[in-house]
Scaffold this motif. Structure first.
Motif, short mmCIF file in Angstrom:
data_model
loop_
_atom_site.label_atom_id
_atom_site.label_comp_id
_atom_site.label_asym_id
_atom_site.label_seq_id
_atom_site.Cartn_x
_atom_site.Cartn_y
_atom_site.Cartn_z
N HIS B 90 24.01 37.46 31.76
CA HIS B 90 23.87 38.41 30.67
C HIS B 90 24.58 39.58 30.65
N LYS B 91 25.42 39.78 31.83
CA LYS B 91 26.24 41.01 31.77
C LYS B 91 27.84 40.52 31.56
N MET B 92 28.25 41.60 30.92
CA MET B 92 29.80 41.21 30.54
C MET B 92 30.82 41.30 32.06
N ALA B 93 31.64 40.86 31.98
CA ALA B 93 32.76 40.67 33.16
C ALA B 93 32.86 42.06 34.09
N GLY B 94 33.01 43.02 33.16
CA GLY B 94 33.18 44.24 33.70
C GLY B 94 31.95 44.60 34.48
N ASP B 95 30.59 44.57 33.79
CA ASP B 95 29.54 44.92 34.21
C ASP B 95 28.99 44.01 35.66
N ASN B 96 29.63 42.92 35.69
CA ASN B 96 29.42 42.06 36.64
C ASN B 96 30.28 42.79 38.00
N ILE B 97 31.39 42.99 37.74
CA ILE B 97 32.32 43.58 38.91
C ILE B 97 31.52 45.02 39.23
N ALA B 116 38.47 49.07 37.13
CA ALA B 116 39.64 48.90 36.66
C ALA B 116 40.74 48.31 37.78
N ARG B 117 40.71 48.84 38.88
CA ARG B 117 41.64 48.46 39.99
C ARG B 117 41.45 47.13 40.44
N ALA B 118 40.25 46.66 40.64
CA ALA B 118 39.89 45.40 40.90
C ALA B 118 40.44 44.28 39.82
N ALA B 119 40.10 44.69 38.58
CA ALA B 119 40.41 43.78 37.34
C ALA B 119 41.97 43.66 37.36
N GLY B 120 42.60 44.97 37.83
CA GLY B 120 44.10 44.77 37.75
C GLY B 120 44.73 43.77 38.77
N MET B 121 44.17 44.08 39.77
CA MET B 121 44.47 42.88 41.06
C MET B 121 44.44 41.52 40.73
N PHE B 122 43.45 41.10 39.72
CA PHE B 122 43.35 39.81 39.58
C PHE B 122 43.80 39.56 38.07
N ILE B 124 42.70 40.58 35.02
CA ILE B 124 41.76 40.12 34.12
C ILE B 124 41.23 41.34 33.18
N THR B 125 42.20 42.42 33.31
CA THR B 125 41.79 43.73 32.58
C THR B 125 41.43 43.27 31.16
N GLN B 141 36.33 32.53 38.13
CA GLN B 141 36.48 32.85 39.62
C GLN B 141 37.05 34.07 39.98
N ARG B 142 37.99 34.51 38.99
CA ARG B 142 38.92 35.64 39.23
C ARG B 142 37.84 36.78 39.21
N VAL B 143 36.77 36.84 38.20
CA VAL B 143 35.68 37.89 37.89
C VAL B 143 34.84 37.83 39.25
N ALA B 144 34.62 36.68 39.83
CA ALA B 144 33.76 36.55 41.07
C ALA B 144 34.53 37.15 42.21
N LEU B 145 35.76 36.98 42.42
CA LEU B 145 36.55 37.67 43.30
C LEU B 145 36.73 38.98 43.25
N ALA B 146 36.77 39.42 42.20
CA ALA B 146 36.81 41.13 41.69
C ALA B 146 35.55 41.63 42.08
N ARG B 147 34.45 40.90 41.86
CA ARG B 147 33.13 41.45 42.18
C ARG B 147 32.95 41.57 43.75
N ALA B 148 33.73 40.41 44.31
CA ALA B 148 33.57 40.68 45.65
C ALA B 148 34.31 41.73 46.40
N VAL B 149 35.43 41.81 45.86
CA VAL B 149 36.76 43.07 46.50
C VAL B 149 36.13 44.44 46.10
N VAL B 150 35.40 44.50 45.04
CA VAL B 150 35.34 45.75 44.62
C VAL B 150 34.77 46.85 45.55
N ARG B 151 33.92 46.52 46.41
CA ARG B 151 33.13 47.45 47.14
C ARG B 151 33.74 47.50 48.53
#
Lengths: 313, 349
Positions: B90-97, B116-122, B124-125, B141-151
């Motif tokens: 129910h959340k957009m990719a950005g809100d997931n990250i 923005a940084r995590a999205a740029g890395m993969f 998916i901006t 899969q990229r969104v999931a990776l960005a969510r993992a890397v973001v913090r």
């Protein structure tokens, strides 16, 4: 691998029922199986419904079923009737309040029952019990609980020193409404709990675990992950509850009969009192049909939401 | 002490010993793959490190801190990528990250920058305002990776994150994953049952079966010097040939080392077998020969030879040929315990 061309399959394999039987005729079978339901709906729902519409435009009474046409006079009369106005407000209040309570309690109970703990099955059974209890039997128990002389609630409050004086549950309009809502919530929240539980079971375990690892606290997980995902099914549960509650006659009738001084009537109990007890079929029908347009809208929304919940969008 | 370490870790589900005494030590910045057949306990082991399962006994340390007793998942500094990606639908990719950052109460502006940084890395901006259902498998899969890397977690846990991608995409994704892990240098534990993935990704591979780690080593170690017959037959496709030698010893050699005798020079240190070929499979780049060793073998066990296309020796089904294995390519195992013994020749040790 070469196929042997000299072997011919002459004899058909010995299969029972080589001809299409009734069980193979899906078109026919469908109609046959639908017939009982169709008959039921037409005879016991459709006809009475049509009759009710007819009656609401007539001056029919229990004594004479002569359908003398009076147009919208029944509706005009009841709208000016203060008892009716009160019943409309009561119905709305009763429905909204009890649905809010039921939804909050059902979500809470479902969360508790979803957790793993010893005695979970027994607990589920106990929570479901009020729903399975016959309403007349339950109401008997509740009439005693709210009895003006023997109320166990009053007694308990007294023992703990929380009550000065005495609460006459069915003697005071506000207390009577509280009593009605309590019993109705008690009776309907188990079913809502089951619906919410089913909805929670449909949320993938991964999503919950992802939220745990992502650092969500209990409340963040509840409000940002679980509740949004439960929204379609909770909506179905609420809309179902709205229809069920706003058309319910039994609780009010069994507990207060609309009393004291006709202050706790809802539309269906008032319709019953006017139309059946008071023998004014026309007015009773008009009262009963008053909420129909609202309920039709609710039912339509409900079916759409149910479809969306099914598709999982 | 390793950056992530388990000591004598056990997890029992009733009678089933899912994880049975695992000692694992992962160095900082390393990518360790947990590899094994389904039901070997690799996922349970990872879930215990994540904090999603409580160990029956044993200890877990992350960055020197003991976490197994009462440190909840959110406080372990781990980020996990699930097989299903487990995006919030129910959340957009950005809100997931952004979700893990919101959970720790980061300021809104800082969150926006980090996302923005995590999205740029993969790359998916442009997808941040889409819902997961509107994304392809690779994009999810990229969104999931960005969510993992973001913090900036201490440890990444990957639970078969590539298995939902189609085969073509998987090779690219594997390469990108490896690149990305090298770049940011975060300690990573990666679960898979796919040995190609394990060999390609892992700095080291921990081969698991029935709740135990059979061997941990570099991809070359586990391939060339399997610690026991399980590792020998699990890794490699087709698996290592194991033949009964003298009493109590199994000799193992890889199919690609089992070649016609004339391929080797006369001086080469080889062991020769008479190989009766029963079936030949042409696979384009390779020929797989299935057969039996005539005089050496008591049982009728199938032995496989893997001839690269460059070896053009004609081979006919039903015929017997002289085949040989270089001595340095032979391995010995104890027939009873399955554990590796001394090599056939000590020269190459």
């Amino acid at each position: 691998m070469a196929l042997r061309k000299d072997v011919r399959v002459d004899a058909a394999p010995a299969v029972a029922f080589r001809h299409a039987t009734l069980a193979d005729r899906e078109d026919l079978l469908g109609r046959i199986m639908l017939t009982p339901a169709l008959v039921y709906v037409i005879v016991l729902v459709g006809l009475p419904f049509a009759l009710a519409i007819l009656l609401s435009f007539s001056a029919a009474s229990a004594g004479s079923l002569a359908l003398s046409w009076v147009g919208v006079e029944n509706f005009a009369t009841i709208i000016r009737d203060s008892q009716f106005q009160r019943a409309v407000l009561n119905t709305v209040f009763f429905t909204v309040t009890s649905q809010i309570l039921v939804t909050v309690m059902a979500v809470a109970a479902a969360n508790v029952l979803d957790a793993a703990f010893a005695g979970k099955r027994a607990m589920r059974f106990l929570i479901l019990l009020p729903w399975a209890a016959p309403v007349s039997l339950a109401s008997m128990a509740w009439t005693w609980i709210f009895d003006s002389t023997f109320s166990v609630i009053n007694w308990t409050l007294k023992v703990f020193g929380l009550l000065e004086g005495w609460l006459y549950w069915f003697g005071d309009p506000a207390l009577a409404m509280i009593a009605i809502i309590s019993v109705h919530v008690w009776r309907t929240f188990p079913f809502a709990t089951v619906i919410v539980l089913a909805g929670m079971a449909a949320i993938p375990q991964d999503i919950n675990e992802a939220a745990l690892i992502d650092g969500a606290s209990f409340w963040r997980k509840l409000f940002q992950v679980n509740l949004p995902l439960l929204l379609p099914i909770v909506t179905v549960s609420v809309l179902f509850g709205v229809v069920f509650t706003s058309t319910d006659l039994s609780i009010v009738w069994l507990l207060t009969r609309g009393g004291p001084y006709n202050s706790t009537h809802v539309l269906s109990s008032l319709a019953f009192q006017r139309g059946i007890m008071g023998a004014d079929l026309g007015q009773g029908a008009a009262i009963a049909l008053f909420l129909l347009p609202v309920l039709v809208i609710v039912a339509t929304v409900m079916l759409r939401m149910a479809r969306r919940a099914e598709v999982g969008v | 002490m390793g950056y992530v370490e388990t000591r004598n870790l056990h997890k029992h589900f009733g009678e089933v010993e899912a994880v049975n005494g695992v000692n694992l030590s992962v160095e900082e910045g390393e990518l360790v793959v947990l590899l094994g057949p389904s039901g070997c306990g690799k996922t349970t082991l990872m879930r215990m490190i994540a904090g999603l399962e409580k160990p029956t006994s044993g200890e877990i340390y992350i960055a020197g801190e003991r976490v197994d007793e009462d440190v909840p998942p959110r406080a372990r500094g781990v980020a996990m990528v699930f097989q299903s990606y487990a995006l919030y639908p129910h959340k957009m990719a950005g809100d997931n990250i952004a979700f893990p950052l919101e959970a720790v109460g980061m300021a809104r502006l800082a969150i926006r920058e980090a996302v923005a940084r995590a999205a740029g890395m993969f790359g998916i901006t442009h997808l941040l305002r889409r819902f997961p259902l509107q994304l392809s498998g690779g994009e999810r899969q990229r969104v999931a990776l960005a969510r993992a890397v973001v913090r900036s977690p201490k440890v990444f846990l990957f639970d078969e994150p590539l298995s939902n991608l189609d085969a073509k995409l998987r090779a690219t994704a594997r390469f990108e994953l490896k690149q990305f892990q090298r770049e940011i240098g975060t300690t990573t534990i990666y679960v898979t049952h796919d040995q190609v993935e394990a060999m390609g990704l892992g700095d080291r591979i921990a081969v698991m079966n029935k709740g135990q780690v059979h061997q941990i080593g570099t991809p070359q170690d586990v391939y060339d010097d399997p610690a026991d017959t399980f590792v020998a037959t699990f890794i490699g496709s087709p698996p290592m040939n194991l033949i009964e030698h003298d009493a109590g010893t199994l000799v193992g050699f890889r199919p690609e080392n089992f070649l016609p005798r004339q391929i080797f020079g006369a001086q080469d240190d080889v062991v020769t077998y008479r190989f009766r070929v029963r079936r030949v499979e042409y696979l384009g780049s390779d020929r797989f020969l299935y057969g039996v060793l005539e005089e050496r073998q008591r049982s009728d066990q199938t032995v496989i030879a893997d001839l690269p296309v460059t070896i053009t020796t004609p081979i006919a089904e039903g015929e017997a040929y002289e085949f040989a294995v270089p001595c340095r390519a032979q391995r010995q195992f104890d027939a009873r315990t399955g554990k590796t013994g001394k090599r056939k020749t000590d020269g190459a040790a």
